[in-house]
Enzyme design. Structure first.
Site, PDB file in Angstrom:
ATOM      1  N   SER A 337       0.801  -1.221   0.000  1.00  0.00           N
ATOM      2  CA  SER A 337       0.000   0.000   0.000  1.00  0.00           C
ATOM      3  C   SER A 337       0.837   1.275   0.000  1.00  0.00           C
ATOM      4  CB  SER A 337      -0.923   0.008   1.228  1.00  0.00           C
ATOM      5  OG  SER A 337      -0.160  -0.113   2.412  1.00  0.00           O
ATOM      6  N   LYS A 354       3.653   6.587   6.437  1.00  0.00           N
ATOM      7  CA  LYS A 354       3.426   5.764   5.242  1.00  0.00           C
ATOM      8  C   LYS A 354       2.925   6.645   4.114  1.00  0.00           C
ATOM      9  CE  LYS A 354       2.326   1.500   4.971  1.00  0.00           C
ATOM     10  NZ  LYS A 354       1.743   0.131   4.971  1.00  0.00           N
ATOM     11  N   ASP A 451      -3.621  -9.622   5.804  1.00  0.00           N
ATOM     12  CA  ASP A 451      -2.241  -9.765   5.334  1.00  0.00           C
ATOM     13  C   ASP A 451      -1.286 -10.011   6.495  1.00  0.00           C
ATOM     14  OD1 ASP A 451      -0.286  -9.948   3.383  1.00  0.00           O
ATOM     15  OD2 ASP A 451       0.047  -7.797   3.252  1.00  0.00           O
TER      16      ASP A 451
END
Length: 644
Positions: A337, A354, A451
């Site tokens: 991502s 991020k 995940d």
């Protein structure tokens, strides 16, 4: 938007002021502006602090020929000093300092946030910066300025020798005479005149060191007829002309009324310039802020006020500077991502940022609301989401910083791998299980991670497990992004029912956890090397059937574990990776089985992963091919049968 033209027009007018009434030696030897940067908000405060500093310096210069001040607090703190050469008369000193204040304003932060400046006039010196430099003798900004080559009617070699001698004398005598000395060597057309001045706030030893450096560097100008050494703590000059006064108290004959008149003119224009700068900077930054607010309102709509008041909203520029503009040296890793960077906020707090591959502008309201919800999820085994930035050119998520990187790096990265003992591995697995149990069963939100893998299990300073990237699926609705729809995860960790049919339940995370557990205990990756005949799941199942499970435990542990504990933990891993999701335990039950010694059920055969094709080898009782399915390369279309 550039700075208003009338500001530069004022500077243009000031450059035509003629100092015809005296000689304050106001020629600019050098003007040096720093390239340090600050925020727009700091710039306004910094400019205002500069103006206050100059106002405070002026009476100090007038009364004692030198001065220093500190203005402001925090990031906008400004330090400033000024001083006249020791041979200048009081009137000439006032004139020189007034010129300094006008000349140095071009270093101030208008569009670019410069944070310091210094100006050397032949009669005086002014400097300001964002740190306390008053006792600084030398810096990397120090420089030597040489004049044009001069032809002598006398002996040029003799002048060079005389200049070298006068420079040596200056460096020796000035520290003995309160940091100031003038003199000459030679006679006739070969005479060399010189002046040395240390700034008032240097002690004798620092003054001597500064002038020694100046004498060395100014020697590069010889045999030219003019040379200046401009250091942070001192000034030195030699010349073919006698440019100094014999006495600091000397006054030139005549013109005193005109000089006084010029001082008044310069003082008035300097004050007018200060007013113009304050008004202009306020208007400039105010208009820019208003423009930014309008853009945000257009983007965020009714949500703009809520976001701007929220503690979850981080300023993009702040995060950009925190990572040194996302410099590669601060990059911690990269996932599906986005890329993750280490950042340090102005208050010293360390965070992880991020940079998302996908922009959230099209669904900014939903995105912010989901961030708001996920940020409320607190558990000792979860990486805390601190907030986001959604008003800049890209979307950012802000997390707590976890210093010991990921479990993947510690187990399998050749550069970062370290021996993790059995007890450490066991505690990491228990912590991960507790974090997942909280997400599935205890949190107000029902969060399926999707995940779970070694790279998403981070380790803090005590090697406590912290699950990263939980809730990302909520932040990226499948119908609003370019993320592949249906399936999201990492091959090898994905449950067969999710991989094949897209059926997503908490049991998909349970399967992934089982794979992680087996990897951690065995010290081998689920995606085995091509030369190995089968996956680690196959190996563990075979050894379970032969009751020899301890044989597969990571050999780097060198047998420092109890075999019955290893067999029990691996059996729990097999329970989690059973083909049928209904047979897998829930995560709270996994925690219970890991932390007590109660009897655990026998597992059924897992869906083996063939290492060469990376596709499921389907146990016949659970799977059948789809009609007309074809195998192509590394993919196969299969359907999971309902075991009921």
């Amino acid at each position: 938007m550039g700075f208003p033209s009338y500001f530069f027009f004022l500077l243009f007018l000031f450059s035509f002021i003629t100092l015809s009434y005296s000689d304050p030696r106001s020629s600019v030897a050098a003007r040096i502006c720093s390239n340090k940067t600050s925020t727009a908000a700091d710039r306004v405060a910094f400019i205002n602090n500069y103006l206050s500093a100059m106002n405070a310096l002026t009476p100090q210069i007038a009364s004692q020929r030198f001065g220093r001040v500190t203005e402001g607090t925090g990031n906008a703190t400004l330090y400033a000093m000024g001083q006249c050469m020791g041979d200048l008369s009081k009137g000439d000193c006032d004139l020189c300092f007034a010129q300094c204040k006008i000349q140095i304003v071009t270093c101030l932060p208008y569009q670019r946030a410069t944070r310091g400046g210094k100006i050397f006039l032949d009669g005086c010196y002014v400097r300001y910066d964002d740190y306390e430099f008053f006792e600084e003798a030398l810096s990397r900004d120090d420089r030597t300025v040489c004049g044009n080559q001069t032809e002598f009617s006398g002996n040029q070699t003799a002048f060079a020798e005389n200049a070298a001698e006068v420079v040596r004398n200056l460096s020796i005598e000035a520290p003995k005479n309160n940091g100031f000395f003038v003199g000459f060597v030679g006679g006739g057309n070969s005479t060399a005149y010189g002046l040395a001045q240390c700034w008032e706030f240097l002690n004798t030893s620092s003054c001597g060191r500064c002038l020694e450096n100046a004498a060395s560097s100014i020697g590069s100008c010889l045999p030219r007829g003019e040379g200046r050494a401009l250091n942070s703590g001192c000034y030195m000059r030699y010349s073919t002309q006698r440019f100094y006064n014999n006495s600091g108290n000397a006054t030139t004959s005549g013109g005193s009324n005109g000089r006084r008149h010029l001082v008044i003119i310069l003082a008035t224009t300097s004050s007018a310039l200060a007013v113009v700068m304050i008004i202009t900077s306020t208007v400039f930054f105010g208009r820019r802020r208003l423009s930014k607010m309008r853009k945000e309102k257009k983007l965020l709509g009714a949500l703009a006020t809520t976001i701007n008041k929220s503690e979850l909203n981080f300023n993009y520029e702040t995060l950009e500077r925190a990572t040194n503009y996302f410099h590669s040296s601060n990059k911690l890793g990269q996932g599906g991502s986005g890329s993750v960077y280490k950042g340090i906020l102005p208050d010293g707090k360390v965070i992880a940022i991020k940079r998302l591959f996908f922009n959230t502008r099209q669904w900014v309201d939903d995105f912010f609301n989901e961030v708001n919800l996920i940020s409320r999820v607190h558990h000792k085994n979860l990486v805390k989401l601190l907030g986001c930035s959604i008003t800049g050119p890209e979307s950012l998520l802000v997390y707590e910083y976890v210093p010991n990187k990921s479990l993947l790096q510690h187990l399998f990265d050749k550069l970062n791998a370290r021996l993790i003992s059995w007890d450490m591995r066991y505690n990491i697995l228990v912590g991960t299980a507790e974090g997942l149990a909280y997400l599935h069963e205890e949190s107000e939100l029902r969060i399926i991670h999707r995940d779970i893998k070694l790279g998403n299990i981070l380790l803090d300073e005590n090697f406590t497990a912290k699950i990263a990237d939980f809730g990302l699926a909520r932040l990226f609705p499948e119908d609003r992004t370019h993320i592949s729809t249906g399936i999201a995860g990492t091959l090898g960790y994905m449950a067969p029912e999710y991989l094949v049919r897209g059926k997503l339940t908490e049991k998909a995370d349970v399967y992934s956890f089982g794979v992680v557990l087996i990897e951690v205990i065995c010290g081998r990756r689920i995606n085995s090397h091509a030369e190995e005949p089968s996956s680690i799941l196959h190996t563990v199942w075979s050894l379970y059937m032969s009751r020899t499970l301890p044989e597969v435990v990571d050999p780097t542990l060198e047998g420092k574990f109890r075999e019955e504990d290893a067999s029990r933990v691996l059996q729990i891993g097999l329970l989690c990776t059973q083909a049928s999701p209904e047979l897998r335990p829930i995560m709270s039950m996994v925690v219970k089985m890991l932390t007590d010694k109660s009897t655990i059920p026998s597992p059924t055969q897992p869906p083996f992963l063939n290492s060469n094709t990376q596709v499921p080898s389907i146990p016949f009782e659970n799977f059948r091919p789809e009609p007309n399915s074809q195998s192509s390369g590394n993919s196969m279309t299969v359907t999971l049968l309902d075991p009921r």
